[in-house]
Design an enzyme around this catalytic site. Sequence first.
Site, PDB file in Angstrom:
ATOM      1  N   HIS A 164       0.791  -1.243   0.000  1.00 37.36           N
ATOM      2  CA  HIS A 164       0.000   0.000   0.000  1.00 37.36           C
ATOM      3  C   HIS A 164       0.822   1.291   0.000  1.00 37.36           C
ATOM      4  CE1 HIS A 164       0.952  -0.109   4.300  1.00 37.36           C
ATOM      5  NE2 HIS A 164       0.696   1.177   4.304  1.00 37.36           N
TER       6      HIS A 164
HETATM    7  C1  UD1 Z   1      -2.020   5.108   5.987  1.00 34.43           C
HETATM    8  C2  UD1 Z   1      -0.731   5.622   6.638  1.00 34.43           C
HETATM    9  C3  UD1 Z   1       0.316   4.516   6.618  1.00 34.43           C
HETATM   10  C4  UD1 Z   1      -0.222   3.239   7.240  1.00 34.43           C
HETATM   11  C5  UD1 Z   1      -1.503   2.853   6.507  1.00 34.43           C
HETATM   12  C6  UD1 Z   1      -2.122   1.594   7.070  1.00 34.43           C
HETATM   13  C7  UD1 Z   1      -0.282   8.033   6.354  1.00 34.43           C
HETATM   14  C8  UD1 Z   1       0.558   9.034   5.655  1.00 34.43           C
HETATM   15  N1  UD1 Z   1      -0.170   6.759   5.909  1.00 34.43           N
HETATM   16  O1  UD1 Z   1      -1.719   4.837   4.618  1.00 34.43           O
HETATM   17  O2  UD1 Z   1       1.446   4.945   7.349  1.00 34.43           O
HETATM   18  O3  UD1 Z   1       0.749   2.210   7.073  1.00 34.43           O
HETATM   19  O4  UD1 Z   1      -2.445   3.931   6.631  1.00 34.43           O
HETATM   20  O5  UD1 Z   1      -3.165   1.153   6.237  1.00 34.43           O
HETATM   21  O6  UD1 Z   1      -1.005   8.383   7.263  1.00 34.43           O
HETATM   22  N2  UD1 Z   1      -8.515   4.570   1.090  1.00 34.43           N
HETATM   23  C9  UD1 Z   1      -9.755   4.025   0.950  1.00 34.43           C
HETATM   24  N3  UD1 Z   1     -10.467   3.731   2.070  1.00 34.43           N
HETATM   25  C10 UD1 Z   1      -9.997   3.976   3.312  1.00 34.43           C
HETATM   26  C11 UD1 Z   1      -8.729   4.563   3.439  1.00 34.43           C
HETATM   27  C12 UD1 Z   1      -8.001   4.847   2.333  1.00 34.43           C
HETATM   28  O7  UD1 Z   1     -10.226   3.781  -0.164  1.00 34.43           O
HETATM   29  O8  UD1 Z   1     -10.698   3.662   4.282  1.00 34.43           O
HETATM   30  C13 UD1 Z   1      -7.714   4.872  -0.117  1.00 34.43           C
HETATM   31  C14 UD1 Z   1      -8.019   6.209  -0.726  1.00 34.43           C
HETATM   32  O9  UD1 Z   1      -7.859   6.099  -2.089  1.00 34.43           O
HETATM   33  C15 UD1 Z   1      -6.942   7.093  -0.154  1.00 34.43           C
HETATM   34  C16 UD1 Z   1      -5.765   6.145  -0.108  1.00 34.43           C
HETATM   35  O10 UD1 Z   1      -6.344   4.880   0.230  1.00 34.43           O
HETATM   36  O11 UD1 Z   1      -6.733   8.226  -0.910  1.00 34.43           O
HETATM   37  C17 UD1 Z   1      -4.709   6.498   0.880  1.00 34.43           C
HETATM   38  O12 UD1 Z   1      -5.244   6.496   2.207  1.00 34.43           O
HETATM   39  P1  UD1 Z   1      -4.468   7.213   3.396  1.00 34.43           P
HETATM   40  O13 UD1 Z   1      -5.212   7.042   4.652  1.00 34.43           O
HETATM   41  O14 UD1 Z   1      -4.101   8.611   3.001  1.00 34.43           O
HETATM   42  O15 UD1 Z   1      -3.106   6.428   3.495  1.00 34.43           O
HETATM   43  P2  UD1 Z   1      -2.853   4.873   3.528  1.00 34.43           P
HETATM   44  O16 UD1 Z   1      -2.255   4.487   2.234  1.00 34.43           O
HETATM   45  O17 UD1 Z   1      -4.033   4.075   3.996  1.00 34.43           O
END
Ligand code: UD1
Length: 347
Positions: free
Chosen positions: A199
């Site tokens: 991820h």
């Molecule tokens: C976040 C943390 C990372 C952690 C990970 C665990 C930061 C910078 N990163 O990464 O350190 O290892 O969580 O999972 O805080 N999305 C969804 N549904 C959700 C959440 C996210 O579809 O419930 C998708 C969206 O497209 C979003 C992308 O994932 O834009 C990124 O989500 P984000 O929470 O920004 O970071 P993670 O990659 O989940």
Amino acid sequence: MDFISVIGTRPQYIKLAAVSREFSTAGIQHGYIDTGQHYDSNLSSSFVDEFSLGSAIANLSVGSGSHASQTARILNGLDEVLQRSKERIVMIVYGDTNSTCAAALFASKNNIPLVHVESGLRSGNKRMPEELNRIIVDHVSDLLFAPTQNALGNLANENLAHRSYFSGDITYDLFCFNNNRGFYNNYTSKEKFYVFTLHRDSNTNNKERLLTIFRSISDLNCKVMLFGHPRLIKIMSEFKIDLPANVELNPPTSHRELLSFVKASEGVITDSGGLQKEAYFSKKLCTTLRTETEWVETLESGWNALVHNMELLPDIVTRDVPSTHEPIFGVGNASRIIVEHLVKEYT
Ligand code: UD1
């Protein structure tokens, strides 16, 4: 003083589970605010149920967005929720996500005592959003709890030794608790398989990189169970990348089920921080698809290995299992050490 944890992503529900159980055991009031950074139920509310975390004081529902807007919305949300209670709070934050960093900024700008759990980790790569979050949070925190001796040393190197303590790793507490009760033994498979997650933006945001990763995964002569983070699934569909035949796609699953798969597997392939540790706890080889890791001790023993040149993946994944396994994450009492310390300091 009221102890309030701020969490918002999948690994933080798991960390909260370990600490809130210890607060309950000590008979100390403790609540949590959910930023809503993760909003898909299988990354958030399913863990609230799995660990019986109870209701949050508030859910800020910030959802996805740029790093700046996610951080800003959490700051605004905390301002609204906590404006009348700032004087009585001790805030606890976990790890290195945007939720952690935003809450830490909020606490430091409001003179709220701030406690950082899983402190002192450094990958050395400042292009990782998590590395910046770690550095910022450590330097504005009042009390720092390091999960490993190496993390404690990093804090000393940054002149933070006077407020730093070794606790061990709180996710190891949870692992020991569940493992001792046999909660991770509910999966058996006749077919050999690897557990795979991906991820990090450094792996997912570039089509060529993703194609290279899946090409090497298809070269593994073995079934691979992919637990697909929504970020990965969305990007694969945008890039129109199909999964190789040996990869079985599963939705993100519960903590207990994932650990059951890990324990039954040949090993783990991942870019997750938490899973690198959980593979180590489970005495499974981990292959980490990154150029560096903050869990450096897992590399020294050989249980973990970094791979960036994906052509090397098949050889590295099938390397020999090390003969020694050191207790680098403590002895499973990190949450107790932390809660006892907080009670002494703030009550
Ligand atoms: C976040 C943390 C990372 C952690 C990970 C665990 C930061 C910078 N990163 O990464 O350190 O290892 O969580 O999972 O805080 N999305 C969804 N549904 C959700 C959440 C996210 O579809 O419930 C998708 C969206 O497209 C979003 C992308 O994932 O834009 C990124 O989500 P984000 O929470 O920004 O970071 P993670 O990659 O989940």
